[in-house]
Scaffold this motif. Structure first.
Motif, PDB file in Angstrom:
ATOM      1  N   MET A 302       0.747  -1.151   0.021  1.00  0.00           N
ATOM      2  CA  MET A 302      -0.031   0.007  -0.045  1.00  0.00           C
ATOM      3  C   MET A 302       0.962   1.342  -0.077  1.00  0.00           C
ATOM      4  O   MET A 302       0.339   2.209   0.262  1.00  0.00           O
ATOM      5  CB  MET A 302      -0.931   0.031   0.914  1.00  0.00           C
ATOM      6  N   THR A 303       2.105   1.226  -0.182  1.00  0.00           N
ATOM      7  CA  THR A 303       2.938   2.315  -0.337  1.00  0.00           C
ATOM      8  C   THR A 303       3.560   2.576  -1.707  1.00  0.00           C
ATOM      9  O   THR A 303       4.108   1.314  -2.206  1.00  0.00           O
ATOM     10  CB  THR A 303       3.975   2.282   1.034  1.00  0.00           C
ATOM     11  N   LEU A 304       4.093   3.749  -2.015  1.00  0.00           N
ATOM     12  CA  LEU A 304       4.596   3.876  -3.421  1.00  0.00           C
ATOM     13  C   LEU A 304       6.027   3.492  -3.617  1.00  0.00           C
ATOM     14  O   LEU A 304       6.239   2.970  -4.632  1.00  0.00           O
ATOM     15  CB  LEU A 304       4.117   5.301  -3.678  1.00  0.00           C
ATOM     16  N   ASN A 305       6.718   4.072  -2.654  1.00  0.00           N
ATOM     17  CA  ASN A 305       8.178   3.947  -2.955  1.00  0.00           C
ATOM     18  C   ASN A 305       8.728   2.453  -2.570  1.00  0.00           C
ATOM     19  O   ASN A 305       9.821   1.948  -3.351  1.00  0.00           O
ATOM     20  CB  ASN A 305       8.976   4.805  -2.041  1.00  0.00           C
ATOM     21  N   GLU A 306       8.314   1.964  -1.447  1.00  0.00           N
ATOM     22  CA  GLU A 306       8.705   0.641  -1.209  1.00  0.00           C
ATOM     23  C   GLU A 306       7.653   0.024  -0.339  1.00  0.00           C
ATOM     24  O   GLU A 306       6.801   0.820   0.292  1.00  0.00           O
ATOM     25  CB  GLU A 306      10.094   0.557  -0.405  1.00  0.00           C
TER      26      GLU A 306
END
Length: 476
Positions: A302-306
């Motif tokens: 649910m998180t963009l970068n990692e």
């Protein structure tokens, strides 16, 4: 005045049953039970029983994402769909996973139409599916256009697009909207392009009243308004439905009421659908009961970068092949996993494709350019150039970047194994499948090992998994 209710599901990815879903609270992510086709079926059935003009659409990625669907090439879900009261389906990028002929076979067994105006069958030169549908209801005529993911041939393995041609669909949608003028009261676009692309398309094509968006897994709680177009999207994993009530007068939408409906435990299940789901899941009892290991961390995407779920993958890959770096694609699908036991079924929902593992040698300069290209696909200022999921997942990499910088100039610093990147050094990478580093296929060395086996061995050798400190991919 005329009234119409639109219900939307998208990106269900084989989540047939209730499962853990992630919600953002003040103190961080929290898992709660949600989802399942039995709840969706009951909700839709009740709304259709209580209202006259109700349409229910699926926005794609319907036939792929968990072990029952993968092992049956999508056919395990067909008995459920016969009971779902859907009015139409638009294929997403993962619905092409089994090839053109299997997708045609699957949609041929649906009791509702499959729509896509931007996919051509190369054998016939004709649209693979019906481009649009006109639905006559009580006092309302609705025109529904289907728009599939336009970059299947670019971002997915080659077998997905064999025998097919894809386009962005701008001209096709514009032509259909023009043809519908005076014939329908409302124009609805059901799209699997992703929210940013759908918003741009709405600026290029006038006359679309509603876009039911899919692909990007966005939980839209308030309609996005672009000109006179309302755009909504309903999350993913069968955890949410979008419910839009619109009022029309003289061919214009004059009022709209929208809510994102959480398919949590307060929603009653449809008894018949629950039985059908249990029957579909029964052949996979062994995988459900086989414990592969444990996790002390919540695993999610649910998180963009990692994200912790992908760190689990890449840590396992890096451990298995003793390489400098390990990568995984920036997928969005895969329901979260709570801390505790991980079953074999859980592993298949984390990486349902179970790809063959490969190693790949790459010099530092090429690696830098590859990651710059990935950032462009995620953060491009032109939505039509956003062709990725999230940022490529990795272990062994520390990178800082500026997402708003021009193409090719986003990365600020990069370290491999805590040492500055050497542009001339050859690094050993590990990953899985043909989607990852697609343009480097000829340089990959496949070794016959598959991802699930790597994960099982990793859990057995290392014990309960912990992600450790996140924050290796940093926006600055």
């Amino acid at each position: 005045m005329q009234k119409l209710t639109l219900i939307q599901q998208n990106d269900t990815h084989g989540c047939l049953e209730m499962h853990d879903e992630l919600y953002w609270h003040a103190n961080g992510p929290v898992l709660k039970k949600a989802g399942g086709f039995a709840r969706i079926a009951n909700y839709v059935k009740e709304v259709k029983r209580e209202n006259d003009n109700v349409l229910f659409f699926d926005g794609g990625d319907l036939f792929h994402g968990t072990l029952p669907l993968m092992s049956s090439k999508g056919e395990a879900i067909l008995p459920l769909l016969e009971q779902m009261e859907l009015d139409g389906f638009i294929p997403g990028n993962w619905d092409f996973a089994y090839g053109k002929e299997q997708l045609k076979h699957l949609v041929g067994h649906l009791p509702f139409p499959a729509l896509a105006c931007n996919v051509l069958d190369e054998d016939t030169g004709e649209p693979l599916l019906h481009p649009y549908l006109i639905k006559e209801m009580q006092g309302v005529t609705a025109g529904i256009i289907g728009l599939s993911y336009p970059y299947v041939d670019i971002t997915m393995p080659g077998s997905f697009s064999e025998g097919l041609q894809f386009s962005r669909g701008v001209e096709e949608v514009r032509d259909i909207v023009n043809d519908m003028k005076g014939e329908v009261d409302v124009v609805i676009l059901v799209s699997h392009m992703g929210l940013p692309l759908d918003a741009k398309l709405a600026t290029l094509v006038s006359g679309i009243d509603v876009v039911l968006s899919g692909h990007s897994h966005d939980r839209v709680t308030k309609p996005i308004i672009t000109g006179e177009t309302l755009i909504v999207q309903a999350g993913s994993s069968s955890s949410f439905l979008g419910h839009l009530d619109i009022t029309m007068d003289n061919g214009k939408v004059t009022d709209a009421d929208y809510r994102l409906v959480d398919m949590n435990e307060t929603i009653r299940e449809d008894g018949k659908m629950k039985e059908i789901v249990q029957t579909a899941m029964e052949p996979y009892r062994m995988e459900r009961e086989t414990i592969a290991g444990d996790t002390n961390s919540i695993l999610h995407r649910m998180t963009l970068n990692e994200a912790p779920m992908d760190r689990f993958l890449t840590d396992a890959y890096r451990h298995a092949f003793e390489c400098d770096l390990a990568f995984s694609h920036g997928w969005r699908y895969g329901s979260p996993k709570s801390h505790g036991a991980l079953s074999l079924e859980d592993l298949y929902s984390i990486i349902p494709t179970n790809p063959e593992m490969f190693t790949l040698e790459m010099d530092g300069h090429t690696l830098w350019q590859t990651l710059e290209n990935n950032l462009e696909q995620v953060f491009s200022d032109d939505p039509f150039q956003q062709k990725g999921g999230y940022i490529l997942r990795s272990s062994g990499l520390l990178m800082t970047f500026k997402p708003y910088n021009p193409k090719g100039y986003r990365i600020q610093t990069m370290q491999i194994g805590r040492q500055d990147l050497d542009l001339h050094k050859i690094y050993k990478l590990a990953g899985g499948g043909k989607q990852l580093f697609k343009t480097k296929e000829a340089q990959k060395t496949y070794n016959g090992t598959h991802a699930i086996d790597v994960l099982r061995s990793f859990l057995k050798e290392k014990g309960p998994y912990e992600t450790g400190q996140m924050g290796n991919i940093i926006s600055v």
